[in-house]
Design a protein around this motif. Structure first.
Motif, PDB file in Angstrom:
ATOM      1  N   MET B   1       0.823  -1.197   0.000  1.00 23.45           N
ATOM      2  CA  MET B   1       0.000   0.000   0.000  1.00 23.45           C
ATOM      3  C   MET B   1       0.862   1.254   0.000  1.00 23.45           C
ATOM      4  O   MET B   1       1.298   1.732   1.038  1.00 23.45           O
ATOM      5  N   ALA B   2       1.142   1.739  -1.196  1.00 21.54           N
ATOM      6  CA  ALA B   2       2.027   2.900  -1.320  1.00 21.54           C
ATOM      7  C   ALA B   2       1.208   4.140  -1.675  1.00 21.54           C
ATOM      8  O   ALA B   2       0.206   4.057  -2.368  1.00 21.54           O
ATOM      9  N   VAL B   3       1.678   5.274  -1.187  1.00 22.87           N
ATOM     10  CA  VAL B   3       1.090   6.556  -1.573  1.00 22.87           C
ATOM     11  C   VAL B   3       2.086   7.257  -2.498  1.00 22.87           C
ATOM     12  O   VAL B   3       3.212   7.548  -2.088  1.00 22.87           O
ATOM     13  N   LEU B   4       1.674   7.474  -3.746  1.00 22.65           N
ATOM     14  CA  LEU B   4       2.613   7.958  -4.746  1.00 22.65           C
ATOM     15  C   LEU B   4       2.224   9.342  -5.249  1.00 22.65           C
ATOM     16  O   LEU B   4       1.072   9.579  -5.620  1.00 22.65           O
ATOM     17  N   ALA B   5       3.203  10.240  -5.272  1.00 22.14           N
ATOM     18  CA  ALA B   5       2.995  11.568  -5.857  1.00 22.14           C
ATOM     19  C   ALA B   5       3.377  11.505  -7.332  1.00 22.14           C
ATOM     20  O   ALA B   5       4.486  11.094  -7.665  1.00 22.14           O
ATOM     21  N   ILE B   6       2.442  11.870  -8.214  1.00 22.78           N
ATOM     22  CA  ILE B   6       2.674  11.775  -9.657  1.00 22.78           C
ATOM     23  C   ILE B   6       2.754  13.185 -10.238  1.00 22.78           C
ATOM     24  O   ILE B   6       1.812  13.971 -10.096  1.00 22.78           O
ATOM     25  N   ASP B   7       3.870  13.479 -10.896  1.00 21.98           N
ATOM     26  CA  ASP B   7       4.050  14.775 -11.563  1.00 21.98           C
ATOM     27  C   ASP B   7       3.443  14.685 -12.963  1.00 21.98           C
ATOM     28  O   ASP B   7       3.937  13.932 -13.809  1.00 21.98           O
ATOM     29  N   LEU B   8       2.381  15.447 -13.215  1.00 23.13           N
ATOM     30  CA  LEU B   8       1.683  15.365 -14.503  1.00 23.13           C
ATOM     31  C   LEU B   8       2.309  16.255 -15.573  1.00 23.13           C
ATOM     32  O   LEU B   8       1.964  16.157 -16.748  1.00 23.13           O
ATOM     33  N   GLN B   9       3.238  17.135 -15.180  1.00 23.33           N
ATOM     34  CA  GLN B   9       3.730  18.144 -16.131  1.00 23.33           C
ATOM     35  C   GLN B   9       5.028  17.735 -16.842  1.00 23.33           C
ATOM     36  O   GLN B   9       5.281  18.200 -17.951  1.00 23.33           O
ATOM     37  N   VAL B  94       3.833  11.435   1.278  1.00 22.81           N
ATOM     38  CA  VAL B  94       3.791  10.401   0.232  1.00 22.81           C
ATOM     39  C   VAL B  94       5.044   9.538   0.378  1.00 22.81           C
ATOM     40  O   VAL B  94       6.020   9.931   1.028  1.00 22.81           O
ATOM     41  N   ASP B  95       5.004   8.338  -0.268  1.00 25.32           N
ATOM     42  CA  ASP B  95       6.130   7.407  -0.164  1.00 25.32           C
ATOM     43  C   ASP B  95       7.143   7.563  -1.295  1.00 25.32           C
ATOM     44  O   ASP B  95       8.297   7.155  -1.167  1.00 25.32           O
ATOM     45  N   ALA B  96       6.673   8.083  -2.434  1.00 23.83           N
ATOM     46  CA  ALA B  96       7.570   8.205  -3.596  1.00 23.83           C
ATOM     47  C   ALA B  96       7.034   9.253  -4.552  1.00 23.83           C
ATOM     48  O   ALA B  96       5.844   9.575  -4.539  1.00 23.83           O
ATOM     49  N   VAL B  97       7.947   9.779  -5.387  1.00 26.39           N
ATOM     50  CA  VAL B  97       7.569  10.700  -6.464  1.00 26.39           C
ATOM     51  C   VAL B  97       7.867  10.013  -7.796  1.00 26.39           C
ATOM     52  O   VAL B  97       8.914   9.378  -7.944  1.00 26.39           O
ATOM     53  N   VAL B  98       6.944  10.138  -8.756  1.00 27.32           N
ATOM     54  CA  VAL B  98       7.175   9.642 -10.121  1.00 27.32           C
ATOM     55  C   VAL B  98       7.089  10.831 -11.069  1.00 27.32           C
ATOM     56  O   VAL B  98       6.104  11.571 -11.043  1.00 27.32           O
TER      57      VAL B  98
END
Lengths: 331, 331
Positions: B1-9, B94-98
């Motif tokens: 169960m990870a919380v991921l920050a996603i960069d859309l730009q 969050v746990d990670a950034v993508v």
């Protein structure tokens, strides 16, 4: 009309491949002369009784030890065919040597007979790389682990001396880097790029990444020997992988074989262009002696390509053009 | 169960590709949570009215300037989505950034929030490379132009921390060199090889050349960022060249299209394995923060792979395992 010394012993495949390849080459090209250097017993059993008029055979009683160390080679003479071929080259009895021996061995023997031009501190290996269009020239593929700006400029001068002979005015040149932007890469590359901008007789295209090598839009790509080797080996590995995936699907059942039959006919012209064997034959550049290194695993097709490269080098006076270009760097 | 920050730009394709890819990923994986960071107007027009329960959207009013310089980024805050995502990561929300942003930008932001482990002087880029078998781990693919023996050992430690989690005991490791013999290559590589021989919990295979990377017989390949980049780009260039030669012959006339139809069905399983999009998602390693870099030209398939990599990294606690492994080097 070139006189070429051919080393029959070097490489993984040896005289059983190299003798027929050499004979075929000189039969197809009666204007050139071949002097084949080999070790008596094995070669004599493989040679036809009547050699073509433009081919002679020189028997040597000894060969180089297996895995000979370049340092040993500088201290001892082994009376091998390759050493005799180099001696003939140094004595101007032949115009070039062609061998499938390891680069280190060829460099050590070069060292015995010639001094590299002061603008490069050791012989530089110039290779031809298959691309989507014509093969392009890339260097160094030799023993430079990294390259200073001065070395990179030396490589550029060597490559240009060759490609301006075949490509004419303003050949295009790029430096291999890990990005195309001007601020990318190590200091040595950026210094070399600054200098190359001021070379008036070239079309300097700045930096490329390795994928662009294979698009064939350039005449010349300059890099250090470590990176150059990685690029070539990576391309070979990927090509092997793709072709073997393809082959695997085109055998076995009848539909696969049928597809393979039609596909083979269609793809042949493309794959001939990509076939690294046809670009075989690298030049050991930077001295007055013309030495062509064939791949160690060269088959008959590949070895003939290397002999062909030697005749090109002799006809184009590449080694002298290279020395003239290098002179400009140290004036 | 990870919380991921996603960069859309970030990246060339932007929110129009990255939004559907992210939504699809989190719909397929309801156990994970996505926090999507984008710039208001454009993203809001692309987002569905009802987001999946495990997805939230964070609107930012500004984005990073085009071609922002990493040095600028260290001095200014632009209040972009990516910066907010890093802040959330540093604050443990969050746990990670993508992100599909340039490596330089991701490294600069890493620098703002974390100190790299003293055994490596900057973040190291760990990539997955498609091979004839499973993808293998290769590093550095980042900004190291050359690597000292100490850096190479740092890369080895980072890679091992990752592969021992998936591959189990005694993962196999090799150093990329320009020959396989022990006396080949620069001093730094030979020093690193000497050390690696004494690492007891690995299967050290010595040197490989770049073609061996793609055979997939190893778990881990260690090299500097300059060479690593050349290997990857060369493979991509060759694959493009081969596939486009193939495609060119399989369109146009009816026989070509028919061959193409049958071939496509047969080759799909092979080509899926070789498809670099499915190995997308590199880890910026060497700090406690989990940041996954997607290819800049990532499409929906590739970007989902990068999000998948982030969940693997979080689940496997890669960043902490890496720091533990690096600690061993400086004791």
């Amino acid at each position: 009309m070139a006189v070429l010394a051919i080393d029959l012993q070097g490489g993984d495949l040896g005289p059983s491949q190299l003798i027929p390849a050499s004979l075929r080459y000189f039969q197809k090209h009666p204007e050139h002369t071949g002097v084949l250097y080999g070790q008596s017993d094995l070669c004599i059993s493989l040679l036809p009784r009547n050699l073509p008029a433009n081919v002679t055979y020189k028997a040597c009683t000894q060969s180089l030890p297996v895995n000979v160390n370049p340092a040993q080679l500088l201290r001892h003479q082994y009376h091998s065919g390759l050493e005799a071929a180099y001696q003939a080259l140094a004595d101007e009895q032949v115009d070039a040597v062609v061998s499938a021996e390891h680069t280190g061995v060829l460099m050590a023997l070069m060292h015995r007979h010639a001094v590299p031009h002061p603008a490069v501190d050791r012989p530089v290996l110039v290779s031809w790389v298959p691309t989507a269009r014509d093969p392009i020239v890339m260097l160094d593929l030799g023993a430079s682990f990294s390259a200073s700006a001065e070395q990179l400029l030396g490589f550029a001068a060597i490559g240009l001396a060759i490609v301006e002979e075949s490509k004419g005015a303003s050949p295009s040149l790029a430096l291999l880097n890990l990005g195309v932007e001007a601020n990318k890469g190590p200091h040595s590359l950026r210094l070399a790029a600054e200098q190359l901008k001021h070379w008036s007789d070239i079309d300097f295209r700045g930096y490329i990444e390795a994928n662009e090598v294979f698009q064939g839009r350039l005449d010349l790509v300059v890099t250090d020997g470590f990176t150059g080797n990685a690029v070539i080996k990576s391309a070979e590995g990927t090509l092997d992988l793709t072709l073997s995936a393809l082959k695997q699907q085109l055998q076995g059942d009848w539909l696969g074989r049928l597809l393979g039959y039609f596909l083979n006919r269609r793809l042949k012209p493309q794959f001939i262009r990509l076939d690294p064997r046809r670009s075989n034959g690298a030049l050991l550049a930077g001295s007055p002696l013309t030495v062509i290194k064939s791949h160690g695993d060269a088959d008959a097709v590949a070895f003939q390509a290397a002999i062909g490269r030697a005749t090109e080098a002799v006809r184009g006076r590449w080694c002298h053009r290279i020395l003239d270009r290098l002179d400009l760097l140290i004036r």
